[in-house]
Design an enzyme around this catalytic site. Structure first.
Site, PDB file in Angstrom:
ATOM      1  N   TYR A  43      -4.738  -0.241  10.003  1.00 37.97           N
ATOM      2  CA  TYR A  43      -4.453  -0.739   8.653  1.00 37.97           C
ATOM      3  C   TYR A  43      -3.092  -0.235   8.171  1.00 37.97           C
ATOM      4  O   TYR A  43      -2.278  -1.008   7.650  1.00 37.97           O
ATOM      5  CB  TYR A  43      -5.554  -0.293   7.697  1.00 37.97           C
ATOM      6  N   SER A  61       0.846  -1.191   0.000  1.00 35.34           N
ATOM      7  CA  SER A  61       0.000   0.000   0.000  1.00 35.34           C
ATOM      8  C   SER A  61       0.881   1.241   0.000  1.00 35.34           C
ATOM      9  O   SER A  61       1.909   1.285   0.673  1.00 35.34           O
ATOM     10  CB  SER A  61      -0.908   0.017   1.235  1.00 35.34           C
TER      11      SER A  61
END
Length: 292
Positions: free
Chosen positions: A153, A139
């Protein structure tokens, strides 16, 4: 050359897109899914209908026995395994303080420990052959713009990235390639945001809501506004196919797919250059490229 690929978290999102793209490119893909007979029965049926080379396989990434069984089935069916794609992940939204330690552990389990389970099941086969590729779907949040209310996250993805960097070095002498795919915040085209979890401590969450009412929704809207109209999450799948098809030793260490350009590519370029320079300084330049 056609490859045998296993993908975690392939029932939807980037995983499902990648599975289909790899099959279209001529590869055989085992799409790891949890509870094929239940919650993912439709996804499994759709995968089977897509191609006889797209094969759903039961794989709960939170259960080592399930992961071991999935990898064993691939090897039993095909006689080998060439590519491992770490895609399984789960997003949560909310104030960092409002998540319990158990929730943090759960997010870490899904996003980080799942990769360790799959590696421990799959890498013995790749090491024995002295060949293979490990793809990590990370990510841009680990290095780029990091809006608030996504702390668990972001922390888990940062941990996964650090693990991927270490693995890349340790696997070089076994002739195994590693590539980290870095998607940006695709707010449409996947269910990533729609399936997000929320903090359990509603009392603390309410305190933050007093100061940040509607903030998460506003951040999501602004992230969506950053995306060009032609932003396509399938580009992540296409880039994974490109990496799989490249010759051994010529695969990039990172590939960014970030239409919003949140800055991760710039920061990672510096960090990865420092890594390469460090290996040269200590006399191990070969750690950057796997042994052929």
């Amino acid at each position: 050359m056609s490859k045998i690929v296993i993908i975690s978290g392939a029932s939807s999102g980037f995983g499902a897109l990648t599975a289909r793209a790899l099959v279209d490119a001529g590869h055989t893909v085992y799409a790891g899914m949890r509870n094929i007979a239940g919650r993912n029965a439709i996804a499994a049926a759709e995968a089977e209908a897509y191609s006889d080379r797209l094969r759903p396989v039961e794989m709960d990434v939170l259960d080592q026995r399930s992961v071991d069984a999935a990898v064993a089935k691939v090897v039993a069916d095909e006689g080998r395994l060439d590519v491992v794609v770490h895609n399984a992940g789960h997003m949560v939204l909310g104030a960092a303080e409002a998540f319990t330690p158990e929730q943090y552990a759960s997010v870490y389990d899904t996003n980080v420990l799942s990769t360790q389970r799959l590696n421990r099941a799959a890498l013995p086969y790749l090491r024995k052959r002295g060949d293979g590729l490990v793809v990590w779907v990370g990510s841009s949040s680990t290095r780029g713009g990091t809006p608030p209310f996504l702390a668990p996250y972001f922390a888990a993805k940062a941990a996964m990235d650090a693990l991927a960097v270490s693995y890349a070095t340790e696997l070089t002498r076994f002739g195994i390639d590693s590539t980290i795919i870095v998607p940006g915040a695709f707010t449409r085209g996947t269910n990533h945001f729609a399936n997000a979890g929320y903090a359990d401590d509603k009392e603390i969450a309410a305190v933050y809501d007093e100061k940040y009412a509607g903030f998460s929704e506003e951040v999501a809207r602004r992230l969506a506004d950053l995306l060009p109209e032609d932003a396509d999450p399938a580009e992540v799948a296409r880039q994974i196919v490109r990496v799989v098809d490249l010759p051994k030793g010529q695969r990039p260490f990172r590939v960014h797919v970030d239409p919003a350009e949140d800055g991760a590519e710039l920061v990672n370029a510096v960090g990865d250059a420092v890594r390469r320079q460090f290996f040269r300084r200590i006399g191990f330049p070969e750690f950057v490229t796997p042994v052929r």
